[in-house]
Design an enzyme around this catalytic site. Structure first.
Site, PDB file in Angstrom:
ATOM      1  N   HIS A  73      30.662  41.006  83.433  1.00 54.68           N
ATOM      2  CA  HIS A  73      29.410  41.768  83.308  1.00 54.68           C
ATOM      3  C   HIS A  73      28.357  41.228  84.281  1.00 54.68           C
ATOM      4  O   HIS A  73      27.688  41.997  84.986  1.00 54.68           O
ATOM      5  CB  HIS A  73      28.807  41.630  81.906  1.00 54.68           C
ATOM      6  CG  HIS A  73      29.611  42.205  80.784  1.00 54.68           C
ATOM      7  ND1 HIS A  73      29.835  41.527  79.618  1.00 54.68           N
ATOM      8  CD2 HIS A  73      30.216  43.411  80.635  1.00 54.68           C
ATOM      9  CE1 HIS A  73      30.542  42.270  78.785  1.00 54.68           C
ATOM     10  NE2 HIS A  73      30.799  43.420  79.385  1.00 54.68           N
ATOM     11  N   LYS A  89      30.846  50.690  65.052  1.00 59.76           N
ATOM     12  CA  LYS A  89      31.513  49.500  65.588  1.00 59.76           C
ATOM     13  C   LYS A  89      31.128  48.260  64.808  1.00 59.76           C
ATOM     14  O   LYS A  89      29.999  48.153  64.332  1.00 59.76           O
ATOM     15  CB  LYS A  89      31.062  49.277  67.047  1.00 59.76           C
ATOM     16  CG  LYS A  89      31.955  49.897  68.086  1.00 59.76           C
ATOM     17  CD  LYS A  89      31.571  49.345  69.449  1.00 59.76           C
ATOM     18  CE  LYS A  89      32.408  49.877  70.566  1.00 59.76           C
ATOM     19  NZ  LYS A  89      31.962  49.361  71.869  1.00 59.76           N
ATOM     20  N   ARG A 119      37.519  48.080  86.027  1.00 53.49           N
ATOM     21  CA  ARG A 119      38.580  47.079  86.062  1.00 53.49           C
ATOM     22  C   ARG A 119      39.931  47.680  86.406  1.00 53.49           C
ATOM     23  O   ARG A 119      40.821  46.994  86.883  1.00 53.49           O
ATOM     24  CB  ARG A 119      38.686  46.383  84.696  1.00 53.49           C
ATOM     25  CG  ARG A 119      37.533  45.481  84.383  1.00 53.49           C
ATOM     26  CD  ARG A 119      37.481  45.126  82.925  1.00 53.49           C
ATOM     27  NE  ARG A 119      37.082  46.275  82.137  1.00 53.49           N
ATOM     28  CZ  ARG A 119      36.735  46.233  80.861  1.00 53.49           C
ATOM     29  NH1 ARG A 119      36.781  45.102  80.220  1.00 53.49           N
ATOM     30  NH2 ARG A 119      36.363  47.308  80.223  1.00 53.49           N
ATOM     31  N   SER A 162      35.156  41.500  76.520  1.00 56.77           N
ATOM     32  CA  SER A 162      34.540  40.718  75.438  1.00 56.77           C
ATOM     33  C   SER A 162      35.553  40.483  74.323  1.00 56.77           C
ATOM     34  O   SER A 162      35.605  39.402  73.728  1.00 56.77           O
ATOM     35  CB  SER A 162      33.318  41.454  74.886  1.00 56.77           C
ATOM     36  OG  SER A 162      32.359  41.628  75.900  1.00 56.77           O
TER      37      SER A 162
HETATM   38  P1  ADP Z   1      31.384  48.679  75.763  1.00 56.37           P
HETATM   39  O1  ADP Z   1      30.059  49.339  75.938  1.00 56.37           O
HETATM   40  O2  ADP Z   1      32.554  49.602  75.933  1.00 56.37           O
HETATM   41  O3  ADP Z   1      31.485  47.815  74.554  1.00 56.37           O
HETATM   42  P2  ADP Z   1      31.133  46.287  77.334  1.00 56.37           P
HETATM   43  O4  ADP Z   1      29.873  45.871  76.680  1.00 56.37           O
HETATM   44  O5  ADP Z   1      32.291  45.382  77.123  1.00 56.37           O
HETATM   45  O6  ADP Z   1      31.532  47.757  77.021  1.00 56.37           O
HETATM   46  O7  ADP Z   1      30.928  46.407  78.895  1.00 56.37           O
HETATM   47  C1  ADP Z   1      29.875  47.151  79.422  1.00 56.37           C
HETATM   48  C2  ADP Z   1      30.214  47.569  80.824  1.00 56.37           C
HETATM   49  O8  ADP Z   1      30.441  46.408  81.635  1.00 56.37           O
HETATM   50  C3  ADP Z   1      31.500  48.373  80.931  1.00 56.37           C
HETATM   51  O9  ADP Z   1      31.251  49.723  80.733  1.00 56.37           O
HETATM   52  C4  ADP Z   1      31.923  48.100  82.354  1.00 56.37           C
HETATM   53  O10 ADP Z   1      31.168  48.939  83.207  1.00 56.37           O
HETATM   54  C5  ADP Z   1      31.439  46.687  82.603  1.00 56.37           C
HETATM   55  N1  ADP Z   1      32.498  45.669  82.491  1.00 56.37           N
HETATM   56  C6  ADP Z   1      33.117  45.218  81.379  1.00 56.37           C
HETATM   57  N2  ADP Z   1      34.002  44.257  81.681  1.00 56.37           N
HETATM   58  C7  ADP Z   1      33.950  44.083  83.012  1.00 56.37           C
HETATM   59  C8  ADP Z   1      34.632  43.228  83.950  1.00 56.37           C
HETATM   60  N3  ADP Z   1      35.553  42.347  83.568  1.00 56.37           N
HETATM   61  N4  ADP Z   1      34.303  43.336  85.254  1.00 56.37           N
HETATM   62  C9  ADP Z   1      33.379  44.233  85.656  1.00 56.37           C
HETATM   63  N5  ADP Z   1      32.696  45.063  84.841  1.00 56.37           N
HETATM   64  C10 ADP Z   1      32.975  44.989  83.532  1.00 56.37           C
END
Ligand code: ADP
Length: 165
Positions: free
Chosen positions: A17, A41, A91, A128
């Site tokens: 992130h 969630k 990813r 995460s």
């Molecule tokens: P969600 O909203 O689906 O729970 P996350 O909070 O895990 O998603 O991630 C938010 C955003 O961060 C994702 O939509 C993606 O754009 C980006 N992201 C997540 N993991 C990675 C990673 N390993 N590398 C690059 N960007 C990532």
């Protein structure tokens, strides 16, 4: 002024992130890290703690705001906050398949564009969920999360995992 948003639940924020947020900060004048909450969630960390971890980690970067996304559509949030672009890290092709319809819908709803940044190779496997699982079982995730997150993950480990560290 060009303002972008990086939306997500950040439960917790990790280095994948952070890398995408830092690259977004290089492309836009201001980047909002919008921390979402979905009542369907189950989160490991509450909204305030997820925002604290993001703020602590991003404090040294200029032009970044961390705030709750609130309820409702991302397109509506973008309109309300004057955001012209949503930045997403990709990813894999499955990330792309998931994101593409949402990007098109968001543009049709509010005119906001989505900018996709390819994930950094070193962090392409990070999510995460995986980090929480590895940490829970006592694995070393220190290469993948910032210090403030590591401390909180370790505080929640099982006693068996803690006695190994
Ligand atoms: P969600 O909203 O689906 O729970 P996350 O909070 O895990 O998603 O991630 C938010 C955003 O961060 C994702 O939509 C993606 O754009 C980006 N992201 C997540 N993991 C990675 C990673 N390993 N590398 C690059 N960007 C990532």
């Amino acid at each position: 002024m060009r303002r972008a948003v990086c939306p997500g639940s950040f439960d917790p924020i990790h280095n994948g992130h952070l890398e995408v947020i830092a690259r977004a900060a290089g492309l836009f004048d201001e980047v909002i890290v919008a921390v979402s909450t979905n009542i369907a969630k189950k989160y490991r960390f509450g909204l305030d703690e997820r925002m604290d971890m993001a703020r602590e980690t991003l404090a040294s970067l200029r032009g970044i705001i961390v705030e709750p996304m609130g309820e409702g559509l991302l397109a509506e949030y973008c309109r309300r906050r004057g955001v012209s672009a949503i930045v997403k890290g990709l990813r894999s092709s499955s990330d792309f398949d998931y994101e593409l319809p949402m990007a098109t819908m968001n543009r049709q709803l509010s005119g906001v564009e989505t900018v996709f940044l390819p994930a950094e190779a070193h962090y392409v496997h990070l999510s995460s969920t995986l980090i929480k699982e590895v940490a829970q079982l006592g694995g070393d995730v220190s290469d993948f999360v910032p210090r403030s997150v590591l401390k909180r993950l370790q505080a929640g480990e099982s006693p068996a995992a803690q006695s190994r560290s």
